[in-house]
Design an enzyme around this catalytic site. Sequence first.
Site, mmCIF file in Angstrom:
data_model
loop_
_atom_site.group_PDB
_atom_site.id
_atom_site.type_symbol
_atom_site.label_atom_id
_atom_site.label_comp_id
_atom_site.label_asym_id
_atom_site.label_seq_id
_atom_site.Cartn_x
_atom_site.Cartn_y
_atom_site.Cartn_z
ATOM 1 N N GLY A 85 -7.177 -0.192 -1.129
ATOM 2 C CA GLY A 85 -7.406 -1.477 -1.532
ATOM 3 C C GLY A 85 -7.062 -1.335 0.878
ATOM 4 N N HIS A 86 -7.409 -2.587 0.663
ATOM 5 C CA HIS A 86 -7.043 -3.268 1.783
ATOM 6 C C HIS A 86 -6.151 -2.404 2.931
ATOM 7 C CE1 HIS A 86 -10.110 -6.253 -0.438
ATOM 8 N NE2 HIS A 86 -10.452 -6.878 1.635
ATOM 9 N N VAL A 87 -4.217 -2.807 2.427
ATOM 10 C CA VAL A 87 -4.044 -2.021 3.145
ATOM 11 C C VAL A 87 -3.588 -0.602 2.618
ATOM 12 C CG1 VAL A 87 -1.399 -2.453 3.485
ATOM 13 C CG2 VAL A 87 -2.490 -4.322 2.634
ATOM 14 N N GLY A 89 -3.211 3.172 -3.946
ATOM 15 C CA GLY A 89 -4.299 2.305 -3.782
ATOM 16 C C GLY A 89 -4.545 2.129 -2.454
ATOM 17 N N LYS A 124 4.577 -20.951 -2.688
ATOM 18 C CA LYS A 124 4.083 -20.265 -3.318
ATOM 19 C C LYS A 124 4.154 -20.837 -4.286
ATOM 20 C CE LYS A 124 2.233 -15.858 -3.697
ATOM 21 N NZ LYS A 124 2.730 -15.085 -2.796
HETATM 22 P P1 NAD Z 1 -6.196 -4.643 -2.912
HETATM 23 O O1 NAD Z 1 -6.601 -5.457 -3.431
HETATM 24 O O2 NAD Z 1 -7.199 -4.359 -1.969
HETATM 25 O O3 NAD Z 1 -6.001 -3.443 -3.041
HETATM 26 C C1 NAD Z 1 -5.353 -3.021 -4.422
HETATM 27 C C2 NAD Z 1 -5.564 -1.915 -4.842
HETATM 28 O O4 NAD Z 1 -4.489 -0.524 -5.307
HETATM 29 C C3 NAD Z 1 -7.041 -1.579 -5.405
HETATM 30 O O5 NAD Z 1 -8.599 -0.718 -4.705
HETATM 31 C C4 NAD Z 1 -6.962 -1.011 -6.452
HETATM 32 O O6 NAD Z 1 -8.130 -0.720 -6.982
HETATM 33 C C5 NAD Z 1 -5.641 -0.395 -6.948
HETATM 34 N N1 NAD Z 1 -4.940 -0.642 -7.533
HETATM 35 C C6 NAD Z 1 -4.462 -0.567 -8.161
HETATM 36 N N2 NAD Z 1 -4.195 0.123 -9.544
HETATM 37 C C7 NAD Z 1 -3.981 1.468 -9.220
HETATM 38 C C8 NAD Z 1 -2.741 2.104 -9.735
HETATM 39 N N3 NAD Z 1 -2.547 2.671 -10.984
HETATM 40 N N4 NAD Z 1 -3.413 3.165 -9.046
HETATM 41 C C9 NAD Z 1 -3.712 3.743 -7.794
HETATM 42 N N5 NAD Z 1 -4.571 2.179 -7.223
HETATM 43 C C10 NAD Z 1 -4.563 1.337 -8.442
HETATM 44 O O7 NAD Z 1 -4.569 -5.696 -1.836
HETATM 45 P P2 NAD Z 1 -4.248 -5.439 -0.866
HETATM 46 O O8 NAD Z 1 -4.740 -6.007 -0.005
HETATM 47 O O9 NAD Z 1 -4.884 -4.032 -0.401
HETATM 48 O O10 NAD Z 1 -2.906 -5.287 -1.323
HETATM 49 C C11 NAD Z 1 -2.410 -4.177 -1.350
HETATM 50 C C12 NAD Z 1 -0.734 -4.656 -2.188
HETATM 51 O O11 NAD Z 1 -0.124 -4.718 -1.267
HETATM 52 C C13 NAD Z 1 -0.508 -5.845 -3.179
HETATM 53 O O12 NAD Z 1 0.344 -5.502 -3.684
HETATM 54 C C14 NAD Z 1 -0.190 -7.180 -2.388
HETATM 55 O O13 NAD Z 1 0.206 -7.292 -2.961
HETATM 56 C C15 NAD Z 1 0.510 -5.875 -0.834
HETATM 57 N N6 NAD Z 1 0.693 -6.780 0.458
HETATM 58 C C16 NAD Z 1 -0.085 -6.794 1.142
HETATM 59 C C17 NAD Z 1 -0.683 -8.279 1.984
HETATM 60 C C18 NAD Z 1 -2.594 -8.041 2.958
HETATM 61 O O14 NAD Z 1 -2.297 -8.985 3.608
HETATM 62 N N7 NAD Z 1 -3.044 -7.909 2.299
HETATM 63 C C19 NAD Z 1 0.566 -8.042 2.138
HETATM 64 C C20 NAD Z 1 1.758 -8.363 1.436
HETATM 65 C C21 NAD Z 1 1.671 -7.212 0.067
#
Ligand code: NAD
Length: 358
Positions: free
Chosen positions: A176-178, A174, A75
Amino acid sequence: MHLFGEHEQVVVCHEPEAGLRAIIAVHDTTLGPALGGIRMWTYASDEAALTDVLRLSRGMTYKNSMAGLPLGGGKTVVLGDPRTDKSDLMFRALGRFIDALGGRYIAAEDVGISIADAEVVARETHHMSGLPVAAGGSGDPSPMTAWGIFCGMRSCLREAELDGFQGIRVAVQGAGHVGAALTGHLLAAGARVTVADIYSDRTGPLRALGAEIGEAETIHTADCDIFAPCALGAAINPNTVGELRCRIVAGAANNQLLDDAMGDQLERRGIVYAPDYVINAGGVINIGEELDGAYDADRARRSVERIEGNLDAVFERARADGVPPHRAANLIAEERIATARAARADAVASLYRPSPSG
Ligand code: NAD
């Protein structure tokens, strides 16, 4: 955990002219080059950044081992504000530090790092993954992460003796993307989804798809079958663990459990927990496909679907050993590494073994 006792290499990257302060941690390369993302964050102190990179790189070793990838764990953390402190000079300097490791470490995007930043790093090194599809990479990993979680949930449903997604109630924390992509898969499969985010513009489009919108502060208390943490880490902590009203916890966030004791509590409450690094490995499996030669999205998708079987194996091991799933996953990941290490030691020893003829 003695953090320093385990890591193979930790590199401090300092280039004042480029505004770069970063740390690269290579945790373990027994299974292959150490793959792990670059995180840019405003750390409260250098110690906090060091602790984060040591923990995150260790987590990647477990994630990659559990996913069956020929990759170790590493990392990078960049100290700075991703909204104001980025520059091409900084990312090119980081690229040179990564390059100097000669392939022992392969970088990808993580929190605070965009595909555009990754492309700047890649001007200085071949050891940068997660590049745009047009540049021969595998692109944004989030859709594959979401698909892997959806597939992994099938295993969780079986474990909780629930039958398929039709009518299953899921609370997604949440959007977000996922979280958003996962919500789409769940709705398409007939689940009833409530989704909450701290930003309403994230949830709005999901209402149009048929999701209900919940409150960010209380989504974890929703009466549901699956609680899916897809926001930040430590969603399961002493304040929340007793408030859960779900049968299953399965989601995207890394480090969902504040500590292992939280996983033990889930087990005592009869809640099925999908260990985060097992179910959210779709992104790294996708990158594994990129590193394997010409990237093929269909092949990558099929590889990601292995997550369902990986979770089956974790639940089976947990039953056999009488331990909760988060501990069973650690055992499987550690055994794979130990087996590879023993084979390597054997191979080295055989080089020095005198032949029978002397
Ligand atoms: P992202 O930043 O696109 O989405 C995260 C979302 O969570 C945001 O919309 C944010 O506003 C929301 N959020 C933050 N705090 C919150 C709360 N207390 N209550 C409700 N919503 C809240 O991130 P992502 O890429 O969707 O990833 C989500 C999680 O999955 C992260 O923890 C990331 O480390 C993990 N992850 C992502 C991937 C990937 O491929 N993107 C892979 C493995 C793990």
